[in-house]
Every structure is written in C-alpha cells, then in structure tokens.
Write a protein that holds these residues in place. Sequence first.
Motif, mmCIF file in Angstrom:
data_model
loop_
_atom_site.group_PDB
_atom_site.id
_atom_site.type_symbol
_atom_site.label_atom_id
_atom_site.label_comp_id
_atom_site.label_asym_id
_atom_site.label_seq_id
_atom_site.Cartn_x
_atom_site.Cartn_y
_atom_site.Cartn_z
ATOM 1 N N LEU A 1 0.830 -1.200 0.000
ATOM 2 C CA LEU A 1 0.000 0.000 0.000
ATOM 3 C C LEU A 1 0.869 1.257 0.000
ATOM 4 N N LEU A 2 1.854 1.313 0.923
ATOM 5 C CA LEU A 2 2.721 2.476 1.051
ATOM 6 C C LEU A 2 4.173 2.036 1.003
ATOM 7 N N ALA A 3 4.996 2.738 0.225
ATOM 8 C CA ALA A 3 6.433 2.472 0.175
ATOM 9 C C ALA A 3 7.157 3.805 0.053
ATOM 10 N N PHE A 4 7.716 4.271 1.175
ATOM 11 C CA PHE A 4 8.435 5.539 1.202
ATOM 12 C C PHE A 4 9.910 5.252 1.417
ATOM 13 N N ARG A 5 10.755 5.830 0.587
ATOM 14 C CA ARG A 5 12.199 5.568 0.648
ATOM 15 C C ARG A 5 12.979 6.874 0.685
ATOM 16 N N GLN A 6 13.895 6.971 1.639
ATOM 17 C CA GLN A 6 14.792 8.120 1.761
ATOM 18 C C GLN A 6 14.019 9.438 1.776
ATOM 19 N N CYS A 7 12.969 9.471 2.562
ATOM 20 C CA CYS A 7 12.171 10.690 2.706
ATOM 21 C C CYS A 7 12.404 11.310 4.088
ATOM 22 N N ARG A 8 12.167 12.619 4.182
ATOM 23 C CA ARG A 8 12.334 13.354 5.430
ATOM 24 C C ARG A 8 11.003 13.994 5.819
ATOM 25 N N HIS A 9 10.708 13.933 7.116
ATOM 26 C CA HIS A 9 9.515 14.562 7.668
ATOM 27 C C HIS A 9 8.250 13.977 7.025
ATOM 28 N N VAL A 10 7.882 12.817 7.482
ATOM 29 C CA VAL A 10 6.721 12.095 6.957
ATOM 30 C C VAL A 10 5.732 11.879 8.095
ATOM 31 N N ARG A 11 4.468 12.161 7.837
ATOM 32 C CA ARG A 11 3.413 11.874 8.817
ATOM 33 C C ARG A 11 2.298 11.081 8.135
ATOM 34 N N VAL A 12 1.888 9.986 8.781
ATOM 35 C CA VAL A 12 0.727 9.215 8.340
ATOM 36 C C VAL A 12 -0.215 9.132 9.529
ATOM 37 N N SER A 13 -1.441 9.619 9.380
ATOM 38 C CA SER A 13 -2.329 9.688 10.541
ATOM 39 C C SER A 13 -3.779 9.432 10.149
ATOM 40 N N GLY A 14 -4.486 8.772 11.055
ATOM 41 C CA GLY A 14 -5.941 8.679 10.999
ATOM 42 C C GLY A 14 -6.540 7.636 10.081
ATOM 43 N N VAL A 15 -5.883 7.303 8.998
ATOM 44 C CA VAL A 15 -6.508 6.497 7.951
ATOM 45 C C VAL A 15 -6.584 5.023 8.333
ATOM 46 N N LEU A 16 -7.428 4.300 7.608
ATOM 47 C CA LEU A 16 -7.501 2.842 7.680
ATOM 48 C C LEU A 16 -6.758 2.275 6.479
ATOM 49 N N LEU A 17 -5.783 1.398 6.743
ATOM 50 C CA LEU A 17 -5.049 0.712 5.687
ATOM 51 C C LEU A 17 -5.508 -0.742 5.691
ATOM 52 N N ARG A 18 -6.000 -1.220 4.574
ATOM 53 C CA ARG A 18 -6.556 -2.557 4.585
ATOM 54 C C ARG A 18 -6.164 -3.363 3.349
ATOM 55 N N ASP A 19 -6.017 -4.658 3.589
ATOM 56 C CA ASP A 19 -5.917 -5.688 2.551
ATOM 57 C C ASP A 19 -4.853 -5.405 1.498
ATOM 58 N N SER A 20 -3.601 -5.428 1.948
ATOM 59 C CA SER A 20 -2.488 -5.349 1.012
ATOM 60 C C SER A 20 -2.195 -6.731 0.449
ATOM 61 N N ALA A 21 -1.597 -6.778 -0.734
ATOM 62 C CA ALA A 21 -1.178 -8.057 -1.313
ATOM 63 C C ALA A 21 0.153 -8.515 -0.742
ATOM 64 N N CYS A 22 0.855 -7.629 -0.044
ATOM 65 C CA CYS A 22 2.154 -7.939 0.550
ATOM 66 C C CYS A 22 2.271 -7.143 1.844
ATOM 67 N N TRP A 23 3.490 -6.671 2.193
ATOM 68 C CA TRP A 23 3.595 -5.783 3.349
ATOM 69 C C TRP A 23 2.619 -4.623 3.171
ATOM 70 N N VAL A 24 2.071 -4.166 4.266
ATOM 71 C CA VAL A 24 1.124 -3.058 4.169
ATOM 72 C C VAL A 24 1.869 -1.750 3.904
ATOM 73 N N GLU A 25 2.917 -1.486 4.663
ATOM 74 C CA GLU A 25 3.644 -0.224 4.523
ATOM 75 C C GLU A 25 5.109 -0.442 4.879
ATOM 76 N N ASP A 26 5.993 0.165 4.102
ATOM 77 C CA ASP A 26 7.427 0.099 4.368
ATOM 78 C C ASP A 26 8.015 1.497 4.274
#
Length: 530
Positions: free
Chosen positions: A170-195
């Motif tokens: 669902l989410l794949a963030f690489r070499q990023c600065r100042h990241v916020r993830v808040s409030g949402v529902l993450l559902r039913d990924s085919a692999c890891w949900v978020e990296d």
Amino acid sequence: MYIMSMQKRSSQAWLLLGVVLLVKSIAHAADPTRTFSVKDFGALGDGKVLDTQAIQSAIDAANQGGGGRVVLPQGIFLSGSLQLKSRVELHLETRATLLGSASRSDYRQNHRWYALLWADGQEDLAISGSGTIDGQGRELAQDVIRRVKAGEIADPMDNHRPGEGQRPLLLAFRQCRHVRVSGVLLRDSACWVEDYDQCDGLVIENIRVQSLAYWNNDGMDITDCTKVRITGCDVNSADDGICLKSQDPAGGCEDVEISNCRIRSSASALKFGTASWGGFRHIRAHDLIVYDTFRSAVALECVDGGVLQNVLIENINATNTGNAVFLRLGHRNLNAPVGRLSEVTIRNLSVEVPAGAPDAGYETAGPTVWAPHNLFPCSITGLPGHPVSNVLLDNLSVLYAGGGVPERAQVRVDALERVPDQAERYPEFSMFGELPAWGFYVRHAQGIQFTNCHFALKNADFRPAMVFDDVQKLDLAAVDLGPVSGEPAMILKDVNEAAFDQIQYPRSSQDRIRRLGKCSSIKLSPPDSP
C-alpha cells in the motif's frame, strides 16, 4: 554491586533516550488551506474507472504550486501507482476510499517494491484523514499468480505463491524526510502493508491496519529509519505487526518510540531484526496491548552482523499469545562478523500462553508448530563465544497452559547439548525445536538479571521451570516459579558468578536446583545455600 551498576547504566541510557525523543520530527506539509480536490482534476470516484491520472495530476499541481492538501472527498477512487511528492498532504475525507487496482499492470516498480502510494527522496509529506486505503490484496495477488502462470511475470512461486517483490504494497516511502501518516484505515495489502525505508523524521499516529488478505502482510515495517514516533495505532495483520528491520550495514533504526498501540498478528506482534545488517539503537516501546498472536509478543533478533542495544520494552499486556519473549543473537550473514545484542530492559510484561494455536480461525493463520512439540518457553540465546549480554527482566508475569509430556520430542535434562545452536537459521522462537524448560531457557549469555518475575503453569509440565546453560553473571531476585513444575525446578549448566535471592520454588519440588558441567561462584539464599 553488579545489579546496581547495571540498573544505573540502564537508567542513564533511558534518560538520554527520553531527551532524544522529545525532539520529534513533525511533517511540515504546506498550508492545508491550499486544497486541490481530485474531482477538479477529473476524478470520478465511482470505483470503476481508473482515477490514477486525475489523482496524480492533483498531487503534481500541489507540489508545483509550493505545496498543499490533495483531497479525496466521499467516493471510491480506483487507482494504480501514485507518486506522493514534497510538501503535499494526501487527505482522505470520511467515506472516501482510495481503492488499489486489482491488476498488477497498473502498478509501477520503484527500487524493490511495487506500491499503490510511493515516494522516493521527498520531504514534508503527509497522509491524513479518516478515509480508507484499500489494496484489494486477495484479487491483486490472484492477478499476479495468473500472470506468472501465463508467463508474463517470472517468479519461482515459492510455496505456491509469488514472491514479495511481485506483489504491491500500500505504502512504500524511501529516503524521505519529515513524513506523517495519521488517521486512515489501511486494509488488505497483497504484501507488506507499509514500508518506510531510510526515512528521517517519521510520525505514524492513530492509524488502523486491517490486512489479512494474503501472506507476508506485515502491518508496519520500519527499515533503517531515524527519529520515529509510532503511537495510538491498531494493527491486525497476517504477518508481523510492528516490525523494525535493517537492510543497510551502515544504517539502522535509531531513536524510535512505539507507544499506546494494539496489535494482533499471525506472526510476532513487536519484532526487531528479521533483517539486522546495521542494527537497532535507542529504541523504546511501551504501553502495548497484544492479543491472538501466533508467535512472540516481543521478539528481538540480531543475526546479520548488526548491533541491537539500548532497547527498553515496558508495559506490555499480551493475552492468547504463542510466546512471550524471544531474544536471539545468531550468525545468518556469514560474510560479516557476529553482531552484538546487549543493553536490553524488558519490564512490566504480562503474557498468557495458551495450549493451542492462538490465531486459530483467523484468515491466513500461522503454521502449526505445536503438534510435535511441547509449548515453547521464553528464551535468550546467543552463540558460543558470542553471548547476549546485559539484559534486565523486571516484573515479568507469564502464565503457560502447560501440559508438556516426555513423549513429545523430549530433551533430557542430562543431555542439554542436544539443543542445537542453529547459528545460520532464520530467527524464530520455535527454531530449536523442543526446549528443556517450560518457563525460561537461557543459553550463551552474560549479565542476565531477573527481578520480581513470576512464571506459572495451568497444567503440569515434566520440564524444569528454568534452564541456564553457559551463562556468566546471573542474578535472580524475587522470582516465583509457581505452584508446580517438573524435576528439578531449575538447572544450572556451566554457570559462573550467579546469585539467587528470594526464590519461590514450587511447593512439590524435591529437587530445586541441579548443577551440571562446571559451575562456580554460585550464591544461594537460605534454605538452598550449602
């Protein structure tokens, strides 16, 4: 003296960690009053027509205009891969769903992963709101399988399923600065949900993860990240719940706080070190609720040459969980020296371990490991000449279902050498097979301290409560082994410099402490002292 010095060092380390974690990086997304509705860029939100281009256009416009909030209003927005860019906040309103396409052809690969939302080398990013990001993991995984069988995708299909690199996150963030993830529902990924890989200044707060759709559904993977705060999250995953990894020998996870989360997993709830090339330093996890979890409540692993040190785990309440604590120093990466696992405190932990599989009935449940074995105890295991060192276990309470019988793969108490070291194996609490203790097994370790700990059985078990094998500098104070145990209650093999005080042995125990091998400088409190 040793106990006091260790506690002093631990207190100093956690004080320093607390100061570091007060300086939390917060995502500096652009002024949220500058909004960009995806519908103004042509998105339909009907769940049928791909809105990928419209949503990406809104993101690009916000980024090019100096930043702003890209809004998904009520509706179902079907999309393939989207690139999130600097100074952009993706906001999902109530009853808004970003629905991942069920066709792998709609996803773009960036470095290792295909992903629905990805960012590389960006800064000041945010995902917010009370909407849902749904990966359609079941359908998407089946599409990948169909393409493999048709020859469109090359994959060995290990265990009859495509590899992790072929199935989108669902989410794949690489070499990023100042990241916020808040409030949402993450559902039913085919692999890891978020990296989150090599990110600096990461805040994940009050999100829900509901992902049981397919295998390898890690709820949250933090890879070689620094200055991380994870709080108020509810994770229900088919694989590890909250997992810290290190893929970079020159990197590692550092200055991380995990708090006030609820976790269920068909693997382990809180896990460090599936990959441990760099390491883990200055980590605090506290106030966690764990339930219906197949493997360990807490698993700290260092097997690829990295360093795991200055870790504090406290205030954990786990029910219906297959294992309480697993600490492992191994040597899977033969191209690097053995790493180091040291300076760990685990305190105020309560765990109930059932007789059967804790996640029975869940979709994508863990494999059956109980059939040939008795229940597995907590364990701390290093390697010969490379001990796990300086571990404080304070106020632990573990209640086991018990029921261990000799007919199940028994390891005799006079043949402890039959337990394999398994230096190169993948780390897991069941990796040694049968273990000769029902409560706690410690091997190849030094500077291990138990204070105010309670271990008990619901049903009888033929094994000793605790086994210490090749342990230097061992301290047990105010340890209760419950009303019943096997004989002897405790085994010391090749133990040097040990002190025991206020040990509550089982009432029926006739053989309290048995010494094997070369034991020296053992100080016992009455009535067990010589």
